[in-house]
Design a protein around this motif. Structure first.
Motif, PDB file in Angstrom:
ATOM      1  N   ALA A 266      46.880  30.845  60.887  1.00 41.40           N
ATOM      2  CA  ALA A 266      47.108  30.024  62.082  1.00 41.40           C
ATOM      3  C   ALA A 266      48.514  30.223  62.620  1.00 41.40           C
ATOM      4  O   ALA A 266      48.731  30.286  63.844  1.00 41.40           O
ATOM      5  CB  ALA A 266      46.855  28.552  61.755  1.00 41.40           C
TER       6      ALA A 266
ATOM      7  N   GLN B  19      49.392  31.805  66.379  1.00 41.65           N
ATOM      8  CA  GLN B  19      50.155  31.017  67.349  1.00 41.65           C
ATOM      9  C   GLN B  19      51.608  31.485  67.466  1.00 41.65           C
ATOM     10  O   GLN B  19      52.389  30.912  68.212  1.00 41.65           O
ATOM     11  CB  GLN B  19      50.117  29.528  66.955  1.00 41.65           C
ATOM     12  CG  GLN B  19      48.725  28.935  67.014  1.00 41.65           C
ATOM     13  CD  GLN B  19      48.727  27.433  66.782  1.00 41.65           C
ATOM     14  OE1 GLN B  19      49.741  26.771  66.965  1.00 41.65           O
ATOM     15  NE2 GLN B  19      47.577  26.888  66.398  1.00 41.65           N
TER      16      GLN B  19
ATOM     17  N   SER C 112      44.538  22.928  60.623  1.00 39.07           N
ATOM     18  CA  SER C 112      43.785  24.150  60.312  1.00 39.07           C
ATOM     19  C   SER C 112      42.861  24.022  59.103  1.00 39.07           C
ATOM     20  O   SER C 112      41.874  24.759  59.003  1.00 39.07           O
ATOM     21  CB  SER C 112      44.751  25.317  60.043  1.00 39.07           C
ATOM     22  OG  SER C 112      45.630  25.500  61.118  1.00 39.07           O
TER      23      SER C 112
END
Length: 527
Positions: A36, A40, A57
């Motif tokens: 994650a 990002q 997440s």
């Protein structure tokens, strides 16, 4: 050695989190968070941001809530985010003696070569987590093939998805091989290392068995392509046991082609299990021969010994015991197999059980005598030098030897057998001895004579497990086939044998006495 793995495990151990499943759970949490972070493009330096991303997440997945605060997760993440997931899993389970089986890399490499040999375009590796060691190398060598992995474990499913997400030719199926598969795909090559023990409550009666290894084999055979090959590793009793094993052997011989059967080296799956195993290679297309032999290990698996048997000749074998097939040229074995005498399984004419486990600390002066392997001699059972224990009779009653019981050594390279005769003391057998209690259909003396015969000895050896530490399982030996003569013939054979052995011993005794006397006379002449 990766010290980060040990540090990661210790961080959780301090907090009382020690199970392998929990530790794998938390490693997967770290890896999902790292994924994650990467997607990002966020920095892992901000502990608050990292913690919140982890919660978003992972906590709504099967991983559940993280067992700690922001600072603890930050510490865990820094230690673990660069650890190789597969390396961690293998390290985590390396000493698991009672749970998940992992096969050695050399077995996966051998399976890889078999898939290459048949030029498989579609490949199925079932319960792929068991082959983690060497699995990436397998995939690297089959990049042009479509590969499917199955697993029924939710955590392992996540592990495989993450570990192989870069491979576009690999798909992961969260599916048990002990139920009908949810795909209709036919495969050129299937590899299976099913569970060896326990029972499966099948949802239907299609598999006609509760044994996981039998169910899996039946199930997977139906997913072979028209020229497909199934390679499966099964417990060695598939070669001789009755019941489900016998039905599977018949199913394979009737509907498929057994291309090869090999005994795997002892200790292949240690420390997870020490059970004796063999590898079956089963095809759809009919062939003229079957390869039977042993696989050896020397920096990799290789065919140590093999015999090519015509398919028609092989189908005449009542079972698939590798040791006996390789000894087919032995005249005694030939005569035994071609004999028209009625034969029965040992368990049909006798009760078979192992003796009681006796620890060294339990051996002490007592009223219960213990029969060990050392008490079984060439001339019979030596009752004069038995160990003893002090135990309540009710606790050892099921192990008490009865008059006429046959005792058979089940450990060690030498096969020793004897007939027990009732004594004043209570006598039990130790765990190194198998007790065979004949019923009214067979005489003890006759059964012992058969065990000692060349054929009997060869049959017993065919049930031995292991090479370094040889042992015999009572349930295995109970499948041994015994020629069942009439009671009159049994009595005649036993009487003849006993008369001859008594004559032999008497002759030896007289010869020894004569030699001692003559030797004494000679010595006196020297004075």
């Amino acid at each position: 050695m990766n010290t980060s793995i040990d540090y990661f495990i210790n961080l959780f151990t301090i907090r009382g989190i020690t199970s392998r499943e929990q530790l794998l759970n938390e490693m997967l949490r770290v890896k999902l968070t790292a994924k994650a972070m990467k997607s990002q493009k966020k920095s892992n330096q901000d502990e608050e941001q990292l913690f919140e991303l982890m919660k978003q997440s992972t906590e709504n997945t099967i991983l559940g809530y993280f067992p700690g605060d922001r600072d603890f997760f930050s510490t865990v993440y820094k230690v673990a985010h660069n650890i190789d997931l597969i390396e961690f899993t293998l390290k985590l389970y390396q000493n698991d003696r009672f749970g998940q089986i992992f096969s050695p890399a050399y077995l996966t490499e051998y399976i890889c070569s078999m898939a290459e040999e048949v030029n498989a375009r579609t490949i199925l590796i079932t319960e792929a987590e068991k082959s983690l060691s060497g699995l990436k190398n397998f995939v690297d060598k089959h990049k042009s093939s479509n590969i499917v992995f199955t697993t029924s474990n939710a955590l392992m499913f996540m592990l495989l998805k993450m570990g192989f997400e870069e491979y576009k030719n690999v798909s992961i199926l969260n599916q048990s091989i002990y139920q009908e598969l949810l795909i209709d795909t036919r495969f050129d090559f299937i590899y299976s290392l099913p569970d060896f023990g326990g029972k499966i409550e099948s949802l239907n009666n299609k598999f006609k068995s509760s044994r996981p290894d039998i169910i899996a084999t039946h199930n997977l055979l139906r997913h072979l392509s028209k020229n497909g090959t199934l390679v499966t590793v099964l417990p060695a009793k598939i070669t001789f046991s009755s019941g489900s094993e016998a039905k599977l052997r018949e199913h394979i011989m009737t509907n498929y082609q057994l291309e090869g059967i090999y005994s795997l080296p002892e200790g292949t799956f240690r420390p997870y299990t020490s059970i004796k195993t063999c590898m079956l290679r089963i095809g759809v297309a009919k062939k003229e021969s079957v390869n039977v032999g042993y696989l050896g290990y020397d920096n990799g698996l290789y065919i140590d010994k093999v015999k090519v048997v015509g398919s028609k000749e092989f189908s005449n074998h009542e079972d698939w015991r590798i040791e006996l097939i390789l000894e087919d040229d032995d005249e005694n074995i030939k005569k035994y197999k071609s004999s028209k005498l009625e034969r029965v399984k040992l368990h049909e004419v006798a009760e078979v059980f192992r003796g009681k486990s006796i620890l060294k600390k339990d051996v002490k002066p007592g009223k219960i005598k213990v029969l060990n392997i050392s008490n079984i001699t060439d001339s019979g059972i030596d009752y004069s030098d038995m160990d003893s224990i002090d135990e309540e009779e009710r606790k050892i009653k099921r192990y008490e030897l009865m008059d006429g019981d046959i005792v058979l050594s089940c450990r060690g390279t030498a096969i020793k057998t004897g007939v027990f005769r009732r004594k004043k003391n209570i006598v039990i057998a130790s765990a190194n001895v198998i007790v065979i209690r004949p019923n009214h259909r067979i005489l003890s003396d006759y059964l012992k004579i058969f065990f000692e015969s060349p054929v009997g000895t060869a049959l017993i050896k065919s049930f031995q497990r292991g090479t370094t530490i040889v042992n015999i399982n009572p349930t295995d030996i109970a499948e041994m086939e015994i020629p069942l003569l009439s009671m009159e013939e049994q009595k005649e054979i036993a009487s003849h044998y006993n008369a001859e052995i008594n004559l032999y011993r008497e002759t030896i005794s007289k010869a020894e006495e004569r030699f001692a006397a003559e030797k004494e006379k000679i010595y006196k002449r020297l004075l």
